[in-house]
Scaffold this motif. Structure first.
Motif, mmCIF file in Angstrom:
data_model
loop_
_atom_site.group_PDB
_atom_site.id
_atom_site.type_symbol
_atom_site.label_atom_id
_atom_site.label_comp_id
_atom_site.label_asym_id
_atom_site.label_seq_id
_atom_site.Cartn_x
_atom_site.Cartn_y
_atom_site.Cartn_z
ATOM 1 N N SER A 74 48.104 63.233 11.779
ATOM 2 C CA SER A 74 47.229 62.156 11.468
ATOM 3 C C SER A 74 47.103 61.949 10.003
ATOM 4 N N SER A 75 48.139 62.087 9.023
ATOM 5 C CA SER A 75 48.293 61.724 7.847
ATOM 6 C C SER A 75 48.780 60.326 7.552
ATOM 7 N N GLU A 76 48.174 59.893 6.332
ATOM 8 C CA GLU A 76 48.660 58.423 6.216
ATOM 9 C C GLU A 76 50.035 58.330 5.644
ATOM 10 N N VAL A 77 50.598 59.381 5.007
ATOM 11 C CA VAL A 77 52.250 59.618 4.821
ATOM 12 C C VAL A 77 52.864 59.262 6.256
ATOM 13 N N TRP A 78 52.564 60.089 7.154
ATOM 14 C CA TRP A 78 53.253 59.924 8.403
ATOM 15 C C TRP A 78 52.898 58.450 9.089
ATOM 16 N N ALA A 79 51.838 58.076 9.090
ATOM 17 C CA ALA A 79 51.552 56.658 9.642
ATOM 18 C C ALA A 79 52.295 55.567 8.806
ATOM 19 N N ALA A 80 52.468 55.630 7.649
ATOM 20 C CA ALA A 80 53.355 54.658 6.863
ATOM 21 C C ALA A 80 54.666 54.883 7.141
ATOM 22 N N GLU A 94 56.271 56.021 10.068
ATOM 23 C CA GLU A 94 56.330 55.533 11.371
ATOM 24 C C GLU A 94 56.390 53.974 11.332
ATOM 25 N N ARG A 132 49.897 53.479 16.733
ATOM 26 C CA ARG A 132 49.588 53.893 15.611
ATOM 27 C C ARG A 132 48.292 53.390 14.911
ATOM 28 N N VAL A 133 47.989 51.995 15.202
ATOM 29 C CA VAL A 133 46.423 51.525 14.523
ATOM 30 C C VAL A 133 45.408 52.350 15.314
ATOM 31 N N LEU A 168 44.671 55.715 13.794
ATOM 32 C CA LEU A 168 44.060 55.638 12.432
ATOM 33 C C LEU A 168 42.826 55.314 12.922
ATOM 34 N N TYR A 192 40.975 52.793 14.847
ATOM 35 C CA TYR A 192 40.789 51.405 15.617
ATOM 36 C C TYR A 192 40.968 51.593 16.772
#
Length: 299
Positions: free
Chosen positions: A145-151, A153, A238-239, A242, A244
């Motif tokens: 759930s980290s922003e780094v992983w999200a970015a 991906e 992915r959204v 985060l 949404y």
């Protein structure tokens, strides 16, 4: 079979084009092995793969699979660019559209694909997670759930295949425009030279161009059509992670998208058979050869 037939160089294609098509077929074959076959081994023998292994098999599997997928996608891009140069950039054609350049480009893409996907080794655990769709490696909890992983991906899906989508569409539009303009000019010229002829003469150059553009557009269109749904689901998912909730998509969409993405790796042989007469002839010869040998042995 496709790799063997194309490698013999008897399909009426240049050595440069043949190299690109063989590379695409080889990458697709690797995806079939790594994704459709090896992914199911942990499902069948789940008791051996459920817990963390001494060797991080799943991490290695993920790196190889994503690297092969990147190669398949970007080999299609390099083939499209090669045809764009051959048709639209006559001054550059002699230096770029060569067998040596094709080998360098394909080797560079392969190396970059492997380097780009090494991060999956550190982002994923060595454990196969068998309760999700599709079944594959579990993500490290600290990254899930980290922003780094999200970015990372999102960047991954931008480069494979969002950017290739845009490049292929742009190059195909420019290539088709050039071919249409050249064809009109050539028809006018031939029409003036054959004004007294009672029927339109056969034009081998136009037929060759037509076959080339059909092959290019069908391969590119097949790639874009079969990848689109999977990419849309991946970005929406992915959204959703985060926070949404409006981006939620039914799991059925993922399953169909995943199936179509894998199908894109299995359709090129059919595309060659439909668009290339000489390829069909070589396939018939390859299928008939064992029976011919058997017949001679019986005699």
């Amino acid at each position: 079979m496709t790799i063997a037939i194309l490698s013999r160089g008897r399909c009426g294609l240049s050595t440069c084009v043949t190299r690109y098509l063989v590379a695409v077929a080889a990458a697709d074959l690797l995806i079939v092995i790594l994704d459709l076959i090896l992914r199911h081994i942990p499902i069948v023998y789940w008791e051996h793969f459920l817990y963390v292994q001494s060797i991080p098999i799943c991490n290695i599997h993920a790196v190889l699979l994503f690297a092969a997928t990147d190669c398949s996608v970007w080999f299609t891009v390099t083939f499209t660019f090669d045809r764009f140069v051959a048709i639209c950039c006559q001054k550059l054609k002699g230096n770029y559209c060569t067998e040596r350049t094709a080998a360098i480009v394909l080797g560079t893409v392969t190396l970059l694909s492997c380097v780009k996907n090494i991060f999956w080794y550190f982002m994923l655990t060595g454990r196969y997670l068998l309760m999700t769709h599709p079944w594959f490696c579990a993500v490290e909890q600290k990254f899930y759930s980290s922003e780094v992983w999200a970015a990372i991906e999102v960047i991954h899906y931008i480069f494979t295949p969002a950017v290739p989508f845009a490049i292929i569409l742009l190059l195909n539009c420019l290539t088709v425009r050039q071919i249409v303009a050249a064809s009109r000019a050539r028809r006018r010229l031939r029409g003036q030279n054959n004004v007294d002829c009672g029927q339109r003469p056969r034009d081998p150059e136009m037929e060759s161009r037509r076959k080339s553009i059909i092959l290019l557009l069908v391969i590119s269109g097949n790639f874009i059509a079969l990848w689109s749904l999977y990419v849309v689901y991946a970005l929406c998912n992915r959204v959703l992670l985060l926070g949404y909730k409006s981006a939620a998509v039914n799991i059925f969409v993922e399953q169909i998208g995943f199936m179509l993405q894998l199908l894109s790796c299995c359709t090129n042989t059919g595309i060659y058979a439909v668009t290339q007469t000489k390829f069909r002839e070589e396939v018939r010869k390859a299928v008939a050869r064992p029976f011919s040998v058997l017949a001679r042995c019986v005699k």
